[in-house]
Design an enzyme around this catalytic site. Structure first.
Site, mmCIF file in Angstrom:
data_model
loop_
_atom_site.group_PDB
_atom_site.id
_atom_site.type_symbol
_atom_site.label_atom_id
_atom_site.label_comp_id
_atom_site.label_asym_id
_atom_site.label_seq_id
_atom_site.Cartn_x
_atom_site.Cartn_y
_atom_site.Cartn_z
ATOM 1 N N CYS A 52 -5.195 33.951 9.717
ATOM 2 C CA CYS A 52 -5.113 34.565 11.042
ATOM 3 C C CYS A 52 -4.849 33.514 12.120
ATOM 4 C CB CYS A 52 -6.391 35.339 11.340
ATOM 5 S SG CYS A 52 -6.597 36.765 10.259
ATOM 6 N N GLU B 199 0.817 -1.209 0.000
ATOM 7 C CA GLU B 199 0.000 0.000 0.000
ATOM 8 C C GLU B 199 0.856 1.267 0.000
ATOM 9 O OE1 GLU B 199 -2.450 -0.291 3.452
ATOM 10 O OE2 GLU B 199 -3.481 -2.099 2.791
ATOM 11 N N PRO B 200 1.679 1.494 -1.006
ATOM 12 C CA PRO B 200 2.482 2.726 -1.036
ATOM 13 C C PRO B 200 1.628 3.936 -1.385
ATOM 14 C CG PRO B 200 2.783 1.510 -3.064
ATOM 15 C CD PRO B 200 1.904 0.653 -2.185
#
Length: 429
Positions: A360, A281-282
């Site tokens: 912000c 599962e890269p």
């Protein structure tokens, strides 16, 4: 490493100057290199070829449907964690039998969608708790289906590779999976299931893992578990060894795919010859270096003894620096060609600055105490290694439209996600 290079002092994505993309589309913009994506996938496929694995790209790392389709066209499968990612994978043309479904909180709706995907069901459900498996069994019974399931097993390996604690998942005490001490007993209990077949083991110990030792430890423990189960007459058909392979942020810290394979393949080759199926599962190792975030300097200012470079990209575009204290190499797109991407890089006449965004929040920064060439209003900068967990974690905080995404292929490029508008911000309200 990638196809972002300088030509006569100007940054190119493959054969396209990034300034051309900025002039047409503005900033901030994510730019991806198609050939980098393909090259990274092919290197993994070649390195692990002796195991004949299903390579299931971790779609959460970079989920644009055009990125997914590029990999599907190479024969890649998909690792998904939600119903939305299932939808994306199918929409991109991925065959359901090449999809594995992870995630700790799958809803009934998501499971049902996966059970009936393309009328055949997905390759495997990676269950992360005992209760989830029994719920899968119940839902499969309603539909008269026999899905394959894996139990995600936490092998209790040590974090020796410097992985951030927020992304290391190999210990017992984690929300993911079931600790290995309980796993064998549950496999025996699960034999009572009438519909779901618990015939696989799933591992995923975190990301990025920069050394091979944790993989050796985890896989060795998983194989011992399968042997114990075999003695009880319980056959494990598939071992999903996860992903988590490192990518290049500074340019020298990630082992190549071949190094991982040299450590892992000998552990599994004989088992594969006897019929064991392997899943990888890269995610980051495919997509990370395939993308940059392009931004423009809006203002510079002095605050006390510190100089600030204020750009139009922000934490809503790339949250990794403030969330994980992660390093991303940053450099102007014109002028001095960077001799490296090291965090220690210094050049004559550089300045120590904070690169910050307009949101912000004090945590809105892309880099702190970074030495960069002098920058002025209007200059373009590139934030490297942004293809993984960049746009996929973006938000509309401060009512900021999300960035555009562009895919470059040679000397051509296409917009694969248009920049959001203010109308998009309120469309669902």
């Amino acid at each position: 490493m990638d196809h972002f290079t300088y030509n006569n002092g100007e940054l190119f994505a493959e054969n396209v100057p990034v300034s051309k993309i900025a002039a047409e589309l503005g900033t901030p913009t994510y730019i991806y290199s198609k050939n980098t994506l393909i090259t990274h996938y092919q290197r993994i496929a070649e390195a692990f070829a002796p195991l004949h694995p299903l390579i299931a790209y971790s779609i959460k790392s970079c989920s644009n449907i055009n990125i997914v389709r590029t990999l599907v066209d190479q024969g890649c499968g998909m690792d998904i964690t939600s119903g939305g990612e299932l939808y994306r994978a199918l929409k991109a043309g991925c065959n359901a039998n090449k999809i594995v479904f992870a995630g700790v909180g799958k809803t009934d709706h998501e499971i049902n969608d996966a059970l009936v995907a393309q009328s055949t069901g997905i390759r495997c459900f990676n269950c992360e708790s005992e209760e989830e498996f029994w719920n899968l069994d119940r839902l499969a019974g309603i539909k008269g289906l026999r899905p394959q399931a894996a139990l995600r097993v936490n092998p209790d390996v040590q974090n020796k590779g410097g992985t951030h604690q927020k992304t290391f998942t190999g210990k017992k005490e984690t929300k993911f999976g079931v600790d290995i001490d309980r796993a064998a007993a549950f496999y025996r209990e699960a034999q009572k299931a009438k519909h779901a077949r618990l015939t696989a083991v799933d591992l995923h110990i975190g990301s990025p893992i920069k050394i091979t030792a944790p993989y050796i430890d985890a896989i060795t423990k998983a194989l011992a578990l399968t042997d114990e189960l075999a003695n009880d007459g319980i056959a494990i058909e598939t071992l999903d060894i996860g992903g988590g392979y490192a990518a290049f942020y500074e340019g020298n810290e990630a082992p190549p795919a071949s190094a991982y394979a040299q450590a892992i393949v000998p552990l599994l080759k004989d088992r594969v010859a006897k019929g064991l199926k392997i899943v990888l599962e890269p995610g980051r190792s495919i997509s990370c270096n395939a993308g940059i975030l392009l931004a423009q300097v809006q203002y510079t200012k002095i605050g006390g003894t510190k100089k600030f470079i204020i750009v139009d990209a922000a934490m809503n575009d790339l949250i990794r620096p403030t969330l994980y204290e992660s390093y991303h190499f940053i450099w102007p797109t014109k002028g001095i060609v960077p001799p490296s991407r090291q965090s220690s890089l210094r050049i004559a006449g550089d300045e120590k600055v904070d690169v910050v965004g307009p949101i912000c929040e004090s945590g809105d920064y892309l880099a702190k105490d970074r030495y960069l060439p002098p920058l002025k209003r209007g200059d373009l900068i590139a934030v490297y290694s942004a293809g993984a967990y960049g746009m996929s974690m973006a938000s509309n905080y401060n009512a900021r439209p999300r960035a555009a995404e562009v895919l470059v292929d040679g000397d051509r490029y296409q917009v694969i996600r248009r920049r959001e508008t203010y109308e998009d911000l309120v469309r669902g309200e």
